[in-house]
Design a protein around this motif. Structure first.
Motif, PDB file in Angstrom:
ATOM      1  N   PRO A   1       4.165 -14.918  61.979  1.00  0.00           N
ATOM      2  CA  PRO A   1       4.132 -14.807  60.518  1.00  0.00           C
ATOM      3  C   PRO A   1       3.369 -13.576  60.067  1.00  0.00           C
ATOM      4  O   PRO A   1       2.365 -13.194  60.668  1.00  0.00           O
ATOM      5  CB  PRO A   1       3.425 -16.096  60.073  1.00  0.00           C
ATOM      6  N   ARG A   2       3.854 -12.934  59.019  1.00  0.00           N
ATOM      7  CA  ARG A   2       3.185 -11.752  58.472  1.00  0.00           C
ATOM      8  C   ARG A   2       2.164 -12.209  57.437  1.00  0.00           C
ATOM      9  O   ARG A   2       2.508 -12.856  56.443  1.00  0.00           O
ATOM     10  CB  ARG A   2       4.229 -10.832  57.829  1.00  0.00           C
ATOM     11  N   LEU A   3       0.902 -11.864  57.683  1.00  0.00           N
ATOM     12  CA  LEU A   3      -0.183 -12.323  56.822  1.00  0.00           C
ATOM     13  C   LEU A   3      -0.442 -11.397  55.644  1.00  0.00           C
ATOM     14  O   LEU A   3      -1.076 -11.800  54.672  1.00  0.00           O
ATOM     15  CB  LEU A   3      -1.466 -12.481  57.643  1.00  0.00           C
ATOM     16  N   LEU A   4       0.006 -10.166  55.728  1.00  0.00           N
ATOM     17  CA  LEU A   4      -0.189  -9.212  54.648  1.00  0.00           C
ATOM     18  C   LEU A   4       1.152  -8.644  54.217  1.00  0.00           C
ATOM     19  O   LEU A   4       2.103  -8.609  55.004  1.00  0.00           O
ATOM     20  CB  LEU A   4      -1.110  -8.070  55.096  1.00  0.00           C
ATOM     21  N   PRO A   5       1.261  -8.216  52.973  1.00  0.00           N
ATOM     22  CA  PRO A   5       2.516  -7.588  52.538  1.00  0.00           C
ATOM     23  C   PRO A   5       2.821  -6.349  53.372  1.00  0.00           C
ATOM     24  O   PRO A   5       1.922  -5.691  53.896  1.00  0.00           O
ATOM     25  CB  PRO A   5       2.234  -7.209  51.069  1.00  0.00           C
ATOM     26  N   ARG A   6       4.097  -6.038  53.492  1.00  0.00           N
ATOM     27  CA  ARG A   6       4.484  -4.833  54.217  1.00  0.00           C
ATOM     28  C   ARG A   6       3.998  -3.593  53.488  1.00  0.00           C
ATOM     29  O   ARG A   6       3.965  -3.545  52.265  1.00  0.00           O
ATOM     30  CB  ARG A   6       6.006  -4.760  54.363  1.00  0.00           C
ATOM     31  N   GLU A   7       3.639  -2.592  54.266  1.00  0.00           N
ATOM     32  CA  GLU A   7       3.305  -1.299  53.690  1.00  0.00           C
ATOM     33  C   GLU A   7       4.583  -0.617  53.210  1.00  0.00           C
ATOM     34  O   GLU A   7       5.643  -0.767  53.819  1.00  0.00           O
ATOM     35  CB  GLU A   7       2.620  -0.410  54.728  1.00  0.00           C
ATOM     36  N   THR A   8       4.489   0.117  52.128  1.00  0.00           N
ATOM     37  CA  THR A   8       5.631   0.917  51.717  1.00  0.00           C
ATOM     38  C   THR A   8       5.853   2.022  52.745  1.00  0.00           C
ATOM     39  O   THR A   8       4.972   2.349  53.533  1.00  0.00           O
ATOM     40  CB  THR A   8       5.405   1.536  50.331  1.00  0.00           C
ATOM     41  N   LEU A   9       7.050   2.603  52.731  1.00  0.00           N
ATOM     42  CA  LEU A   9       7.387   3.600  53.739  1.00  0.00           C
ATOM     43  C   LEU A   9       6.414   4.772  53.700  1.00  0.00           C
ATOM     44  O   LEU A   9       5.922   5.222  54.741  1.00  0.00           O
ATOM     45  CB  LEU A   9       8.822   4.087  53.530  1.00  0.00           C
ATOM     46  N   GLY A  10       6.121   5.273  52.504  1.00  0.00           N
ATOM     47  CA  GLY A  10       5.215   6.413  52.403  1.00  0.00           C
ATOM     48  C   GLY A  10       3.823   6.085  52.900  1.00  0.00           C
ATOM     49  O   GLY A  10       3.191   6.884  53.615  1.00  0.00           O
ATOM     50  N   VAL A  11       3.308   4.905  52.536  1.00  0.00           N
ATOM     51  CA  VAL A  11       1.974   4.498  52.974  1.00  0.00           C
ATOM     52  C   VAL A  11       1.947   4.321  54.487  1.00  0.00           C
ATOM     53  O   VAL A  11       1.005   4.740  55.171  1.00  0.00           O
ATOM     54  CB  VAL A  11       1.561   3.195  52.270  1.00  0.00           C
ATOM     55  N   ALA A  12       2.994   3.693  55.034  1.00  0.00           N
ATOM     56  CA  ALA A  12       3.052   3.464  56.483  1.00  0.00           C
ATOM     57  C   ALA A  12       3.105   4.786  57.241  1.00  0.00           C
ATOM     58  O   ALA A  12       2.439   4.948  58.275  1.00  0.00           O
ATOM     59  CB  ALA A  12       4.262   2.606  56.825  1.00  0.00           C
ATOM     60  N   MET A  13       3.882   5.734  56.746  1.00  0.00           N
ATOM     61  CA  MET A  13       3.974   7.034  57.416  1.00  0.00           C
ATOM     62  C   MET A  13       2.639   7.772  57.370  1.00  0.00           C
ATOM     63  O   MET A  13       2.178   8.328  58.375  1.00  0.00           O
ATOM     64  CB  MET A  13       5.075   7.869  56.776  1.00  0.00           C
ATOM     65  N   SER A  14       2.000   7.774  56.201  1.00  0.00           N
ATOM     66  CA  SER A  14       0.720   8.475  56.088  1.00  0.00           C
ATOM     67  C   SER A  14      -0.350   7.807  56.949  1.00  0.00           C
ATOM     68  O   SER A  14      -1.203   8.487  57.528  1.00  0.00           O
ATOM     69  CB  SER A  14       0.278   8.532  54.627  1.00  0.00           C
ATOM     70  N   ALA A  15      -0.300   6.468  57.063  1.00  0.00           N
ATOM     71  CA  ALA A  15      -1.268   5.769  57.914  1.00  0.00           C
ATOM     72  C   ALA A  15      -1.073   6.155  59.374  1.00  0.00           C
ATOM     73  O   ALA A  15      -2.043   6.342  60.116  1.00  0.00           O
ATOM     74  CB  ALA A  15      -1.127   4.257  57.745  1.00  0.00           C
TER      75      ALA A  15
END
Length: 570
Positions: free
Chosen positions: A216-230
Motif C-alpha cells: 500500500p502507498r502511504l503517501l500521495p504520489r509525487e508529481t512528475l516534475g517533483v519526482a524528477m527534481s528529487a
C-alpha cells in the motif's frame, strides 16, 4: 531491437546477500520470474536479429560511414533523453503497466518498420527514425523492469536474478547476431524486422498475466516534475554516484566504437557481408557471456575499481587489434575480449549505483546513470562515425583505445567507491508529529530548527559532522539549510532548514537511512545539553496577506482533509 541497458535489474540496497556473489539458478524457481526470463530471452534474441538487419540495411542504402554509426546512436540517444522521466514514472506508477505500454509501442513500431521495408519505402533517415522510436520504448521499459525484479523474487535471490538476466541477454547476443546475419543474407532486412516484431508477443502475454501484489502507498504520489527534481538532487548530492556517472560517460563514449563501427569492420577491414557481420557480433556476445561468468571470481580477487581499470585497458588493446586485423580468425577473438570488458565494466558501474541509492529513488538513480552512459554512447557513435568517414575505420578504433586508457587513468583520481557495506534501509518508522495548529499536506513552507549545546573543545568536530548533515538534508529535499551560533551563548547552535510543504517534510524524514545513522549519532554524542536536541517545527506565514482586524483561521477543509492516502504515515 532491445538495446542493452548497461545495468541489470535493480538490486535492493538492503539485500542481505553479497551482490558480487550471486546464487546460481535459484530465481528460476519462482514462476513469474521464470516466465519473464524466458520471454525476455526470446525478445532479446529478436532484438539482436533486428540490430543486424538495421545496421546492415544502412550499409546497403548509403555509403556514408557516419550514417552507419548513427544507427547505434539513434537507439541510445532516446535512453539518454528519456531515462529520467522513465525512472520518475517507474518510482511512482504501476511498473507492470509501464512495461506493457513500452512493449506494445515497440511491437507497433517494429511491425511498421517491417512493412515499410518490404514496400521499399525506407530511406536512411526514415530507418534512423524507426530505430529512434524503438529506443524510446527501451528507455521507458528499462527502469520499470529493473525496479520490478524485487517484486518477482525474494530479496535473498535478487543477486541470482541479476546474474541470470545478464546471462540471458548475453546468451542471446552470442547467437542472435549470427542468426540475424543468416536471415538478412537469405531473406533481407524486412524478414529480420518481422522476426523481431514476433519476439515481443511472448513478453506481452506474460506481463498481461502477471498480477503483482504492490504494498500500500502511504503517501500521495509525487508529481512528475517533483519526482524528477528529487532524483536529480539525490544523485547530485551523492558523491559515490557522481563518480560512477563520470566513469560511465567516458567508458560509454569509448566503448561505443565497437558496436557502432562493426558493420564497417566487416565490410571494409575484412571484406565480408552480413554473415560475417553476424559472426563478429556473435563473437562480441560470446565474450560478454564469458565476462558475465568470470565476474564472480574476478570480483573475489580484486576490487570493483581494479576490475574496471582492467576492463578499460584490455578493451582498448582489443580495439587496436580489431583495427589492425584484416582476417576473421584474429578479429573474432579480439571482439570477444571487448565483449567481456563491456560486461565487466558496466556491471560494476551498475552495482555501485544500486548499492548507493535507497529503494525510493533507485529507479531514478539508475536512470540518470543510464543517461550518462548512453549519452556517452550516443555521442561516441556519432563521433567515431565522423572519424571513420574522414580518416578510416582503423583510425577511429585507435582513438577509441586512447579514450579507454584515459578512462582507466581517471580511476586514479576518481575511483569507484566501496559501497557494499551501506545499509540504506529506512532508519526507523517515522511517526508524523501531532500539531496544535491544523495543517494540510500542502501547507507550507515548513521551517524546522534544532537546538544543540556544543562545548568549545567539540566545535571543530561538530562543524565537520554538520557539513555531512547539510549534504544529507539537502539530498533528501531540505532547502535553505543554515547553521547559526548564538552570540550571547557561544555553546548554543541552531540548525535551520525549510521544506516547501508539510508533505515534503514527512517525505524528508522518511528518507533517512540506516547509513545516515552514524552521522546522526555522532552529532547527538557531541550535544551536551541536559535534554536531547530540541526540535521546533513552524509554518511560515506572510503578515501582509491577513485582512485588517481579522485573525487568521484555517479553512474548514484544513480541519478534515487527510495528509495521506489511504492512511497517515506511522
Amino acid at each position: 531491437m532491445r538495446t542493452e541497458i548497461p545495468s541489470e535489474p535493480a538490486l535492493s540496497p538492503d539485500h542481505p546477500t553479497d551482490p558480487e556473489r550471486p546464487s546460481a539458478l535459484a530465481p528460476l524457481r519462482y514462476p513469474i520470474f521464470r516466465a519473464v526470463w524466458i520471454a525476455s530471452l526470446g525478445s532479446n534474441f529478436g532484438g539482436l536479429i533486428q540490430a543486424v538487419g538495421a545496421s546492415w540495411m544502412m550499409t546497403s542504402i548509403t555509403d556514408s560511414a557516419d550514417m552507419v554509426a548513427l544507427v547505434q546512436a539513434s537507439t541510445t540517444l532516446p535512453i539518454m533523453l528519456l531515462s529520467l522521466v522513465a525512472g520518475a514514472l517507474a518510482d511512482n506508477l504501476d511498473r507492470r503497466r509501464m512495461m506493457l505500454a513500452a512493449q506494445a509501442f515497440m511491437l507497433t513500431v517494429s511491425i511498421t518498420l517491417a512493412v515499410f521495408t518490404w514496400a521499399g519505402l525506407v530511406t536512411p533517415w526514415l530507418l534512423l527514425l524507426f530505430t529512434f522510436l524503438i529506443g524510446c520504448g527501451t528507455a521507458f521499459n528499462g527502469p520499470a523492469w529493473q525496479a520490478s525484479v524485487g517484486e518477482m523474487v525474494p530479496r535473498k535471490d535478487l543477486a541470482g536474478a541479476i546474474m541470470l538476466n545478464s546471462m540471458g541477454f548475453n546468451m542471446a547476443r552470442s547467437v542472435g547476431p549470427a542468426v540475424g546475419g543468416l536471415i538478412v543474407a537469405a531473406a533481407g532486412a524486412a524478414a529480420a524486422f518481422a522476426v523481431n516484431a514476433v519476439s515481443y508477443v511472448g513478453l506481452v502475454t506474460v506481463l498481461l498475466r502477471w498480477k503483482p501484489d504492490y504494498p500500500p502507498r502511504l503517501l500521495p504520489r509525487e508529481t512528475l516534475g517533483v519526482a524528477m527534481s528529487a532524483g536529480v538532487r539525490y544523485v547530485a548530492m551523492s558523491p559515490s554516484i557522481g563518480a560512477v556517472l563520470l566513469r560511465g560517460l567516458v567508458f560509454g563514449f569509448a566503448a561505443s566504437a565497437i558496436p557502432a563501427l562493426m558493420p564497417l569492420v566487416a565490410r571494409e577491414l575484412i571484406g565480408g557481408g552480413p554473415l560475417v557481420y553476424g559472426l563478429l557480433f556473435g563473437a562480441f556476445g560470446v565474450g560478454a557471456v564469458t565476462g558475465a561468468f568470470s565476474r564472480g571470481p574476478l570480483r573475489a580477487a580484486m576490487s570493483a575499481e581494479m576490475m574496471v581499470r582492467l576492463s578499460c585497458i584490455t578493451f582498448g588493446l582489443a580495439a587496436v587489434t580489431v583495427g589492425l586485423s584484416p582476417v576473421l580468425w584474429l578479429t573474432m577473438p579480439a571482439l570477444m575480449v571487448t565483449g567481456a570488458g563491456w560486461v565487466l565494466a558496466l556491471s560494476s558501474f551498475n552495482v555501485t549505483v544500486q548499492m548507493s541509492a535507497p529503494r525510493w529513488v533507485v529507479a531514478r538513480a539508475l536512470s540518470i546513470y543510464q543517461m550518462a552512459t548512453f549519452g556517452g554512447m550516443a555521442a561516441g557513435s556519432w563521433g567515431w562515425g565522423l572519424i571513420a568517414e574522414g580518416h578510416g575505420v582503423a583510425m577511429a578504433l585507435y582513438v577509441s583505445a586512447l579514450v579507454q586508457l584515459a578512462c582507466a587513468l581517471i580511476g586514479l583520481r576518481v575511483p569507484l567507491p566501496a559501497s557494499e557495506h551501506l545499509n540504506l534501509d529506512p532508519l526507523r518508522p517515522w511517526k508524523e508529529p501531532e500539531t496544535t495548529v491544523p495543517i494540510l499536506g500542502r501547507s507550507g513552507p515548513v521551517v524546522v530548527t534544532i537546538d544543540y549545546v556544543i562545548h568549545k573543545e567539540d566545535v571543530l568536530d561538530f562543524l565537520a559532522a554538520m557539513s555531512e548533515r547539510r549534504r544529507i538534508r539537502r539530498r533528501d529535499g531540505a532547502r535553505h539549510w543554515t547553521l547559526a551560533r548564538d552570540l550571547a551563548d557561544p555553546e548554543k547552535w541552531v540548525e535551520r532548514y525549510q521544506t516547501p510543504t508539510w508533505l515534503d517534510y514527512v517525505r524528508h524524514n522518511q528518507r533517512i537511512t540506516q547509513a545516515d545513522a552514524e552521522i546522526t549519532e555522532r552529532i547527538r554524542t557531541l550535544h551536551k545539553g541536559a535534554e536531547p536536541p530540541q526540535v521546533h517545527r513552524m509554518i511560515e506565514r506572510q503578515t501582509g496577506s491577513i485582512p485588517a482586524g481579522r485573525a487568521p483561521h484555517p479553512h474548514p477543509r484544513e480541519l478534515h482533509e487527510p495528509l495521506t492516502d489511504p492512511t497517515r504515515s506511522s
